[in-house]
Design an enzyme around this catalytic site. Structure first.
Site, PDB file in Angstrom:
ATOM      1  N   HIS A  96       5.027   5.409   8.751  1.00  0.00           N
ATOM      2  CA  HIS A  96       4.694   3.827   9.375  1.00  0.00           C
ATOM      3  C   HIS A  96       3.289   3.741   9.541  1.00  0.00           C
ATOM      4  CE1 HIS A  96       4.934   5.597  13.656  1.00  0.00           C
ATOM      5  NE2 HIS A  96       4.144   4.692  13.800  1.00  0.00           N
ATOM      6  N   ASP A 127       9.624   9.773   8.288  1.00  0.00           N
ATOM      7  CA  ASP A 127       8.551   9.066   8.860  1.00  0.00           C
ATOM      8  C   ASP A 127       7.070   9.996   8.869  1.00  0.00           C
ATOM      9  OD1 ASP A 127       6.964   7.223   9.777  1.00  0.00           O
ATOM     10  OD2 ASP A 127       7.943   7.070  11.742  1.00  0.00           O
ATOM     11  N   SER A 210       0.765   7.252  17.137  1.00  0.00           N
ATOM     12  CA  SER A 210       1.391   7.756  16.119  1.00  0.00           C
ATOM     13  C   SER A 210       0.718   8.467  14.976  1.00  0.00           C
ATOM     14  CB  SER A 210       2.074   6.525  15.492  1.00  0.00           C
ATOM     15  OG  SER A 210       3.099   5.917  16.256  1.00  0.00           O
TER      16      SER A 210
END
Length: 358
Positions: A96, A127, A210
């Site tokens: 992402h 992911d 992230s």
């Protein structure tokens, strides 16, 4: 535009997991290493000394060892983090974070020259993604990756990355739980992935963290911070002290395949090999997954399932939505046999299914 919207598309946890907020906060509150007494010293890991000064030195050593391996990734309209995977310039991050981009600007977290990088491959089902520096700078330092089997509740960890674009940021906490199965939202560019065996941590994970590094006191990366829980009672704001990281075992599995083959060739993820949609009952509540297509030769077709059947359970675990179906299968392996409960023409039936692979 405020910073939280102009930077990373950090993922949010689905609301049904926010019930653990109090428990996570209590664990975090009880693990403050600086408050430990000499009597508690034997129970601490060898690298965690009994005094606040020694513990501070441990933190600073870990940061010195690992932070040069943590990078900031600049994609169009978003910022995220990544970890240098090898000396050839491969960097692992979240899918992402890279989104649909093919080219990136990469900055080592210690503020060195901006480098150009290109996408190798992305694997949204887990992911994870790998990008590669176009030119490998001198002194590039790959991170040291740990062992998922040695990750235990209570271990002190540091999260490193670029929250809200603030590079070289470090937060600290503990491993709050292991083995969590978590589903991401698809909102705001999320992958919607259901990920098993995630590491839960009380270390703060914010937008921009992230793809960064969750690190133990041996300077080993044990996970890739990926999302934080949200509390719907607080207007979907972040639930304090509940973040999740993809375990290093999965990171290695995916990254090694992408680097070797340019894609994931063996997901290790179980599947019914169907296309389905969530159906609702007379009260408009999710009630199962209707099979829209059942490819010939797939796991479901071999077990006798067919289009129109509605799956309602896997091995006794209720299935009400596509997400809950993914969660029920997340810890299973291809070739494993499960009992599928389903409805056909209003009658409940069961079938033994040998699971296929995503």
């Amino acid at each position: 535009m405020d910073a939280s919207h102009s930077r990373s598309r950090a993922r949010r946890l689905l609301p049904h997991l926010t019930a653990g907020v109090c428990a996570a906060v209590l664990v975090s509150g009880c693990s403050d290493p600086a408050s430990g007494s000499p009597e508690a010293e034997p129970s601490k890991p060898a690298s965690a000394s009994g005094t606040a000064g020694d513990l501070q030195n441990d933190y600073q050593t870990v940061i010195k060892n690992v932070l040069p391996s943590v990078v900031q990734i600049d994609a169009t309209g978003s910022l995220g983090s990544g970890v240098v995977y090898d000396s050839k310039g491969h960097i692992v991050t979240n899918a992402h974070v890279v989104g649909n981009e093919k080219a990136f600007k990469v900055t080592v977290a210690t503020g060195e020259k901006v480098q150009r990088a290109s996408l190798v491959s992305t694997y949204p089902d887990q992911d994870l993604a790998v990008i590669k520096l176009d030119s490998v700078p001198d002194g590039l330092k790959p991170a040291k990756f740990g062992d998922s089997e040695k990750v235990e509740v209570g271990q002190i960890v540091l999260a490193m990355g670029s929250p809200l674009g603030l590079s070289s940021s470090v937060t600290q906490g503990i491993v709050s739980a292991v083995g969590r199965t978590v589903s991401e939202s698809r909102a705001g560019g999320g992958t919607g992935a259901t990920i098993a065996n995630m590491v839960q941590t009380s270390a703060a994970i914010n937008p921009g963290n992230s793809g960064g590094a969750l690190v133990n006191l041996d300077s080993e990366v044990i996970g890739i911070p990926t999302l934080a829980a949200v509390d719907p009672e607080l207007g979907d704001s972040a639930a304090p002290g509940i973040g999740f990281a993809i375990p290093v075992s999965m990171v290695r599995t995916v990254a090694d395949q992408i680097i070797k083959s340019g894609r994931v060739t063996d997901s290790g993820r179980a599947a019914l090999n169907i296309t389905g949609r969530t159906v609702v009952d007379e009260n408009y509540q999710p009630a199962g997954v209707a099979l829209v297509s059942v490819p010939k030769g797939g796991a479901a077709e071999k077990a006798g399932l067919r289009v129109g059947d509605i799956v309602t359970g896997i091995d006794g675990t209720p299935v009400t939505t596509i997400t809950s179906l993914s969660e029920a299968l997340a810890s299973d392996k291809p070739g494993q046999k499960v009992t599928v409960t389903y409805l056909r023409d209003g009658a409940e039936k069961t079938a033994e299914v040998e699971l296929g692979e995503i």
